[in-house]
Design a protein around this motif. Structure first.
Motif, PDB file in Angstrom:
ATOM      1  N   ILE A 194       2.051   6.926  -7.024  1.00  0.00           N
ATOM      2  CA  ILE A 194       1.060   7.984  -7.486  1.00  0.00           C
ATOM      3  C   ILE A 194       1.716   9.290  -7.151  1.00  0.00           C
ATOM      4  CG2 ILE A 194      -1.214   8.685  -7.055  1.00  0.00           C
ATOM      5  CD1 ILE A 194      -2.230   5.703  -6.184  1.00  0.00           C
ATOM      6  N   LEU A 228      -4.645  -3.693  -3.420  1.00  0.00           N
ATOM      7  CA  LEU A 228      -6.048  -4.031  -3.060  1.00  0.00           C
ATOM      8  C   LEU A 228      -6.337  -5.525  -3.128  1.00  0.00           C
ATOM      9  CD1 LEU A 228      -7.873  -1.285  -5.201  1.00  0.00           C
ATOM     10  CD2 LEU A 228      -7.718  -1.164  -2.596  1.00  0.00           C
ATOM     11  N   ILE A 262       0.873  -1.250   0.074  1.00  0.00           N
ATOM     12  CA  ILE A 262      -0.003   0.000  -0.035  1.00  0.00           C
ATOM     13  C   ILE A 262       0.802   1.148   0.127  1.00  0.00           C
ATOM     14  CG2 ILE A 262      -1.643   1.314   1.240  1.00  0.00           C
ATOM     15  CD1 ILE A 262      -2.680  -1.609   2.431  1.00  0.00           C
ATOM     16  N   SER A 297       2.393   1.652  -3.489  1.00  0.00           N
ATOM     17  CA  SER A 297       1.439   2.148  -4.306  1.00  0.00           C
ATOM     18  C   SER A 297       1.270   3.722  -4.436  1.00  0.00           C
ATOM     19  CB  SER A 297      -0.057   1.221  -4.557  1.00  0.00           C
ATOM     20  OG  SER A 297      -0.558   1.620  -3.106  1.00  0.00           O
ATOM     21  N   LEU A 298       1.109   4.047  -2.984  1.00  0.00           N
ATOM     22  CA  LEU A 298       0.840   5.304  -2.804  1.00  0.00           C
ATOM     23  C   LEU A 298       1.963   6.368  -3.154  1.00  0.00           C
ATOM     24  CD1 LEU A 298      -1.024   5.202   0.763  1.00  0.00           C
ATOM     25  CD2 LEU A 298      -2.441   5.711  -1.481  1.00  0.00           C
ATOM     26  N   ALA A 302       2.269   2.959 -11.162  1.00  0.00           N
ATOM     27  CA  ALA A 302       1.514   3.150  -9.987  1.00  0.00           C
ATOM     28  C   ALA A 302       0.011   2.338 -10.086  1.00  0.00           C
ATOM     29  CB  ALA A 302       1.102   4.624 -10.016  1.00  0.00           C
ATOM     30  N   ILE A 303      -0.446   2.225 -11.235  1.00  0.00           N
ATOM     31  CA  ILE A 303      -1.865   1.453 -11.289  1.00  0.00           C
ATOM     32  C   ILE A 303      -1.515   0.100 -10.929  1.00  0.00           C
ATOM     33  CG2 ILE A 303      -3.531   0.785 -12.876  1.00  0.00           C
ATOM     34  CD1 ILE A 303      -2.982   3.185 -14.548  1.00  0.00           C
ATOM     35  N   TYR A 333       0.913  -1.486  -8.785  1.00  0.00           N
ATOM     36  CA  TYR A 333       0.802  -1.293  -7.309  1.00  0.00           C
ATOM     37  C   TYR A 333      -0.581  -1.172  -6.716  1.00  0.00           C
ATOM     38  CZ  TYR A 333       5.581  -2.390  -5.858  1.00  0.00           C
ATOM     39  OH  TYR A 333       6.660  -3.008  -5.432  1.00  0.00           O
ATOM     40  N   THR A 334      -1.315  -0.311  -7.152  1.00  0.00           N
ATOM     41  CA  THR A 334      -2.669  -0.010  -6.373  1.00  0.00           C
ATOM     42  C   THR A 334      -3.486  -1.239  -6.688  1.00  0.00           C
ATOM     43  OG1 THR A 334      -2.263   2.281  -6.986  1.00  0.00           O
ATOM     44  CG2 THR A 334      -4.550   1.747  -6.487  1.00  0.00           C
TER      45      THR A 334
END
Length: 787
Positions: A429, A670, A422, A425-426, A662-663, A665-666
């Protein structure tokens, strides 16, 4: 057969735990397979050729390494007398050369199409054996007036018609389609739409000229390169040093210059990141699987203990555990492939994970997972259970007071891995937004780019052709100048395209100083106005030897606080200098992860014979009107299809890899949360069920639902706190290491870790609350009676 029936009965007996376990593992395996297929596809790029391990590209090296080496042909492009091709040696079985031409207009049926063209000889397809769907490989391109199309380009030109025998127009030459190529068995770094005979094309300047060599079997490439080096004469200015570089390592190579947009460029950093992501997701899935299995084994201790009492051997118990885990893994693997097939569109278009792998790889990774995972999980359960005395297991089956240390360790590890994903990923971004929001030092809004006169592939131009294009370009500029829709316009390239052409790079120095590589490019006076690039200086350069320096070049050539006034150019005659007339702002020419390059600008009035795109600044609020205006104008004087792009969109494309990371990892973060939540649900369900009697007694003694919830939740939030304390420094160090090579980087803010903790904690709370409230509301009398 009896063991199989026992395994199936055990799975159906604990249906809820089995379903949770299988679903969690299926999500984990789906992610691992998707990523592994992509990574394998990237790492095997250019392996489609049958002899790929013997294929090499020629690389030209410069004296004293004054420039980065360049993939360049060994052919005699300078037409020198007595020239000997370095590849004509016994260690080379055969070799070929080709020219790459981008955005060339090809006509079919009186309609123009943009195409990427390779000019090759008949040996090319024999060495680099792209699959030929139609045509005789041995005969293709032996005739100068023949052509070979890719299957996709043939469909674009001729729809559903058979393309063989069709005629296309290439620079006034009518060519007959003799062959069709299909998709390569692996990803290829070399992309094209059309192949023509090399006899039709040998264009200068030599940006995209290449040679490929096929070595004899078992040849030592180091010995070959030593031999090529010995053939080089540094005293002879007409001699070049060539070395060979493996074709199947080309995709990831970044140091050697590859020419202009010929080869696809891989991203080793992205591959490493995705590999780590796959490993983390696999660990999360395995930990989840193992600790849920531990829960089930605690419920089945009496069953296994009784089997041991009645003479079951350890090997038999292990086989039963293995068969049970094999069934669950097989079901999870089946569901994983269902998920992969159902999400193919998301993988391709949103995550941009496009893999080219064979069925052999799919079967291989499935078998590996199917055999490896059950052995590991069964072995862990067997070893842990076998250490327990039989009498202890028989006595404690109803009222277990065992502390599930191993399960809490696995849950803590899951929490830690999820928190790390998390945070990463943040941060990706944040870093992406930081780069996209950074001012590049020039205007990007509402600048449109259009091909009017595409670069032709002609080796020479007739007087009529030059006059026609001059008149057309002059008419285009005058038409736009008279329109209120546009503020200014010129032909040329954008700042972020400056470094793409190696010809723009040269060595300069202040008198007596060290030679430094810079980008030296000539632009129109309207270029500075178009991109709103500020300059400092009395007047714009007028003479051919007068230049402007960007801020990076200014810093590079300033010594002891003194600004540079003149520069020596290695290509100019001795005694001539470039006079520095002024300086520009430090407009960005490269990806913001890299250090900006020094740029020298010469300002000349635009040549009417420009073969670059038209660039025009649109007046505010008139974008759609401008597009219609240019489309109509293109219909009058343009060539091929009307195509346009905006500078802002092209800059955003520079960061597609960062956006993809980024996408990815996000999405996978999740999924990791979901897998962990499933495991947490199963573990907490077991714990709550084990403590029903305790909960009932506490309620009889006046404990409220709120107090009971706090008591049960405390354990899990302690584990989350421990995971956070451990994961935070490790994740911070990993991100810091990743950013080491970045010239511009966002800060690693504290709120990234706080947000990850809050998100994980909230989802954990929602997972736990439902079943804890259900247990707390159970009638105490019924709970005690059932106990």
């Amino acid at each position: 057969m009896k063991i199989i029936l026992l395994a199936l009965r055990s799975l159906t007996r604990f249906r809820l735990y089995s379903a949770i376990n299988i679903m969690g593992l299926a999500l984990s395996l789906a992610c691992v397979i998707i990523i592994s297929r992509y990574v394998y596809s990237e790492l095997t790029t250019d392996h489609f050729a049958s002899n790929h391990e013997r294929l090499y590209l020629s690389v030209r090296h410069w004296n004293n390494n004054e420039k980065a080496p360049l993939f360049f042909t060994t052919q005699n492009v300078m037409m020198r007398k007595d020239y000997k091709n370095p590849l004509d040696i016994p260690e080379i079985e055969k070799h070929t050369s080709f020219v790459s031409l981008k955005n060339v207009t090809v006509e079919a049926g009186n309609k123009g199409f943009s195409a990427d063209v390779l000019a090759v000889d008949s040996v090319f397809l024999q060495i680099l054996n792209f699959p030929v769907l139609k045509g005789d490989v041995a005969k293709l391109l032996k005739e100068p007036k023949s052509a070979v199309l890719t299957d996709s380009f043939a469909k674009k030109l001729f729809k559903d018609q058979d393309p063989i025998g069709k005629i296309i127009n290439y620079n006034g030459q009518l060519l007959t389609v003799q062959g069709i190529t299909g998709k390569a068995g692996t990803k290829s770094s070399l992309s094209f739409d059309l192949m023509i005979s090399r006899e039709l094309q040998w264009r200068w300047p030599p940006v995209n000229y290449y040679s490929i060599a096929l070595t004899v079997p078992h040849a030592d490439i180091d010995d070959i390169n030593k031999k090529l080096k010995s053939m080089y004469d540094p005293q002879n200015t007409r001699s070049f040093l060539f070395q060979l570089f493996p074709l199947d390592k080309l995709y990831m190579e970044t140091y050697i210059q590859k020419g202009e947009k010929t080869f696809l460029q891989g991203n080793a950093s992205s591959v490493h990141i995705l590999s780590v992501t796959a490993l983390l997701l696999l660990l999360i899935g395995v930990f989840n699987f193992v600790h849920l299995n531990s829960v089930v084994i605690l419920k089945r201790r009496k069953e296994f203990s009784m089997k041991k009492v009645f003479g079951a051997r350890p090997f038999q118990l292990f086989i039963q555990l293995f068969i049970e885990n094999l069934f669950m893994t097989a079901l999870a693997l089946f569901l994983a492939w269902v998920i992969i097939e159902m999400t193919y569109g998301i993988q391709s278009h949103i995550l941009e994970i496009k893999a080219i792998v064979s069925e052999r790889y799919n079967i291989g990774i499935s078998i590996l997972l199917l055999l490896f995972l059950p052995v590991i999980t069964a072995l862990h359960t067997f070893v842990r259970f076998s250490r327990k005395p039989v009498t202890s297991s028989l006595q404690n089956i109803d009222r277990s007071k065992d502390k599930p240390e191993i399960k809490t360790i696995f849950l803590t590890l899951q929490y830690g891995l999820t928190l790390s994903l998390i945070v990463c990923s943040l941060f990706f971004i944040k870093q992406l937004n930081y780069m996209l929001d950074t001012d590049p030092g020039y205007r990007t809004k509402d600048i449109i780019k259009v091909w009017f006169q595409r670069p032709t592939s002609s080796m020479s131009y007739t007087v009529e052709e030059i006059k026609h294009q001059e008149d057309a370009n002059k008419y285009i500029l005058e038409t736009l100048q008279s329109s209120p829709v546009f503020e200014t316009s010129c032909f040329g390239i954008s700042p972020y395209e400056f470094p793409l052409n190696p010809i723009n790079k040269k060595k300069v120095r202040i008198p007596g100083g060290q030679w430094e590589e810079v980008i030296h490019i000539t632009v129109s006076p309207d270029f500075l106005k178009l991109y709103d690039i500020p300059i400092s200086g009395k007047d714009l350069p007028v003479a051919e030897n007068e230049v402007l320096l960007n801020e990076t070049a200014k810093r590079l050539f300033s010594k002891n606080g003194k600004l540079p006034e003149q520069l020596e150019d290695e290509r100019s005659a001795k005694g001539t200098s470039l006079l520095v007339k002024g300086f520009t702002g430090d407009f960005q020419t490269v990806h913001l992860s890299q250090n900006n390059e020094p740029v020298i600008l010469s300002i000349h009035n635009e040549s009417p014979f420009s073969q670059n795109k038209l660039m025009a600044a649109i007046s505010p609020g008139r974008r759609q009107e401008a597009i219609r205006f240019l489309k109509k104008l293109h219909g009058e004087v343009g060539q091929g299809d009307f195509e346009y792009t905006f500078v802002a969109d092209e800059i955003e494309e520079l960061y597609n890899k960062d956006k993809q990371a980024a996408i990815i990892y996000t999405v996978f973060a999740l999924i990791a949360i979901l897998i962990s939540s499933l495991g947490l649900f199963g573990l907490s369900l077991f714990d709550v069920q084990q403590r029903y009697r305790e909960i009932a007694i506490r309620k009889v003694n006046g404990a409220t639902t709120s107090i009971i919830m706090q008591m049960l939740l405390r354990k899990y939030y302690k584990l989350l706190a421990i995971a956070f304390i451990v994961a935070t420094p490790i994740t911070w160090l990993a991100i810091h290491k990743y950013l080491e090579s970045f010239a511009h980087k966002a800060s690693i803010s504290w709120w990234l870790f706080a947000a990850a903790l809050l998100l994980t904690g909230t989802i954990s709370l929602l997972t736990l609350v439902w079943q804890i409230r259900k247990a707390a509301r159970t009638n105490p009398a019924e709970a005690i009676k059932s106990e």
